[in-house]
Design a protein around this motif. Structure first.
Motif, PDB file in Angstrom:
ATOM      1  N   SER A 222       0.822  -1.214   0.000  1.00 50.27           N
ATOM      2  CA  SER A 222       0.000   0.000   0.000  1.00 50.27           C
ATOM      3  C   SER A 222       0.852   1.258   0.000  1.00 50.27           C
TER       4      SER A 222
ATOM      5  N   GLU B  65      -7.924   8.653  -1.033  1.00 50.61           N
ATOM      6  CA  GLU B  65      -7.839   7.195  -1.123  1.00 50.61           C
ATOM      7  C   GLU B  65      -8.626   6.630  -2.312  1.00 50.61           C
TER       8      GLU B  65
ATOM      9  N   GLN C  51      -6.042   5.654  -7.743  1.00 53.42           N
ATOM     10  CA  GLN C  51      -5.177   4.487  -7.885  1.00 53.42           C
ATOM     11  C   GLN C  51      -3.778   4.783  -7.345  1.00 53.42           C
TER      12      GLN C  51
ATOM     13  N   VAL D  52      -1.563   7.816  -5.159  1.00 45.56           N
ATOM     14  CA  VAL D  52      -1.481   9.062  -4.404  1.00 45.56           C
ATOM     15  C   VAL D  52       0.007   9.333  -4.203  1.00 45.56           C
TER      16      VAL D  52
ATOM     17  N   TYR E  51      -2.981   7.029   5.113  1.00 42.47           N
ATOM     18  CA  TYR E  51      -2.345   5.720   4.947  1.00 42.47           C
ATOM     19  C   TYR E  51      -3.314   4.606   5.354  1.00 42.47           C
TER      20      TYR E  51
ATOM     21  N   ARG F 283      -6.564   4.555   5.454  1.00 45.16           N
ATOM     22  CA  ARG F 283      -7.681   4.405   4.522  1.00 45.16           C
ATOM     23  C   ARG F 283      -7.237   3.685   3.248  1.00 45.16           C
ATOM     24  N   ILE F 284      -6.066   4.059   2.732  1.00 41.97           N
ATOM     25  CA  ILE F 284      -5.549   3.394   1.529  1.00 41.97           C
ATOM     26  C   ILE F 284      -5.266   1.930   1.809  1.00 41.97           C
ATOM     27  N   ASP F 285      -4.685   1.648   2.965  1.00 40.77           N
ATOM     28  CA  ASP F 285      -4.361   0.267   3.322  1.00 40.77           C
ATOM     29  C   ASP F 285      -5.627  -0.565   3.509  1.00 40.77           C
TER      30      ASP F 285
ATOM     31  N   GLY G 274      -5.500   1.058  -3.951  1.00 38.72           N
ATOM     32  CA  GLY G 274      -4.600   2.105  -4.426  1.00 38.72           C
ATOM     33  C   GLY G 274      -3.232   1.991  -3.787  1.00 38.72           C
ATOM     34  N   LYS G 275      -2.380   2.923  -4.163  1.00 36.45           N
ATOM     35  CA  LYS G 275      -1.013   2.908  -3.669  1.00 36.45           C
ATOM     36  C   LYS G 275      -0.592   4.325  -3.283  1.00 36.45           C
ATOM     37  N   LEU G 276       0.017   4.449  -2.127  1.00 36.48           N
ATOM     38  CA  LEU G 276       0.572   5.715  -1.660  1.00 36.48           C
ATOM     39  C   LEU G 276       2.068   5.699  -1.912  1.00 36.48           C
TER      40      LEU G 276
END
Length: 226
Positions: free
Chosen positions: A40, A87, A90, A92, A114, A116-118, A123-125
Motif C-alpha cells: 500500500s 484514497e 489508484q 497518491v 495511509y 484508509r488506503i491500506d 490504491g497505492k501511496l
C-alpha cells in the motif's frame, strides 16, 4: 475535491520529466518494484537530485487515476484536510514528505490517509523523502511506524556518463540538440547534481532561443560564465 492530475495553487509539472527522459542507472530495479509492488505504501528516499520527483512526475504522465501533491509548496499554505478523500485514486503521490512531518495536523492526516488506503487495498501511496523512514523526525510516533511498514526504496545517484545521457534526453524533450561533447563539458565543469545541470540547461534553452545559436561548447561557456 481535486480530480486526477489537477494541482492546487496553479502548480504545474515539468513537461520534460517523463519515463522517456528517465535514466535509471542503478535504479532500474527500484522503478520495477515501484510499479509492480503490492504494498500500500512505497517510500522513495535519497538526497536531492537522485530523481525522486522525476519519478512521481513520470507517473503523472502515465496514469489517469492519480493525484500528485508537492508538500514543500503546500504545508503552511493549505490545510492538511486536503488529504481527505484521496484514497479513491489508484496512485497518491506525495513529494517531499519531510516538509510535513513537523506539523501535528499534517501528521494526523497522513496517518489517516495511509490507513484508509491500506484498508481499501485498491490504491497505492507513494511518498518521497531525503531520509530513510527510521531516520525521520516525526511528530506522531504511529505515523513513523506506518512509514516503516511499506516498501522502502533508496535511489542512487547517476554516474557522470549517465548524467550526460540524462541531460541529452532532457534537451531533446525540450526541442534542443545537445551533442555528447557539449553534454560532457557541462557535466565536467558544472556542479554534478542533476538539479544544477537541469537548471543550467533551462538557462541555455532561453539563451539559445534569444541568440538563435546552437548549444556548442563556446556558447555554453559564454552563457554560463565558465
Amino acid at each position: 475535491m481535486m480530480t486526477a492530475k489537477q494541482l492546487p495553487l496553479a502548480l504545474s509539472l515539468p513537461a520534460a520529466e517523463t519515463f522517456a527522459t528517465w535514466v535509471s542507472g542503478q535504479n532500474a530495479e527500484a522503478l520495477s518494484m515501484l510499479r509492480d509492488s503490492a504494498h500500500s505504501l512505497v517510500y522513495l528516499w535519497g538526497p536531492a537530485g537522485v530523481g525522486k520527483s522525476h519519478l512521481l512526475h513520470a507517473l503523472c504522465a502515465d496514469y489517469q487515476s492519480l493525484v500528485y501533491l508537492p508538500l514543500t509548496e503546500l504545508v503552511g499554505v493549505v490545510d492538511a484536510q486536503c488529504l481527505r478523500g484521496l484514497e479513491s485514486y489508484q496512485w497518491v503521490c506525495l513529494d517531499d514528505l519531510d516538509a510535513a512531518l513537523h506539523e501535528p495536523s499534517w501528521c494526523l492526516e497522513l496517518f489517516s490517509l495511509y490507513n484508509r488506503i491500506d484498508d481499501l487495498a485498491v490504491g497505492k501511496l507513494v511518498v518521497t523523502a531525503q531520509q530513510s523512514p527510521s531516520q525521520l523526525q516525526v511528530q506522531l510516533a504511529d505515523l513513523k511506524s506506518r512509514l516503516q511498514w511499506g516498501l522502502t526504496l533508496q535511489l542512487q545517484s547517476l554516474d557522470d556518463s549517465q548524467k550526460v545521457q540524462a541531460i541529452q534526453l532532457r534537451a531533446k524533450a525540450m526541442g534542443l540538440h545537445l551533442s555528447t561533447d557539449t553534454a560532457q563539458f557541462m557535466v565536467q565543469r558544472l556542479p554534478r547534481e542533476m538539479n544544477h545541470l537541469v537548471k543550467a540547461l533551462q538557462q541555455l534553452d532561453q539563451a539559445s532561443i534569444a541568440a538563435k545559436r546552437p548549444l556548442t561548447i563556446p556558447f555554453v561557456k559564454a552563457v554560463l560564465g565558465l
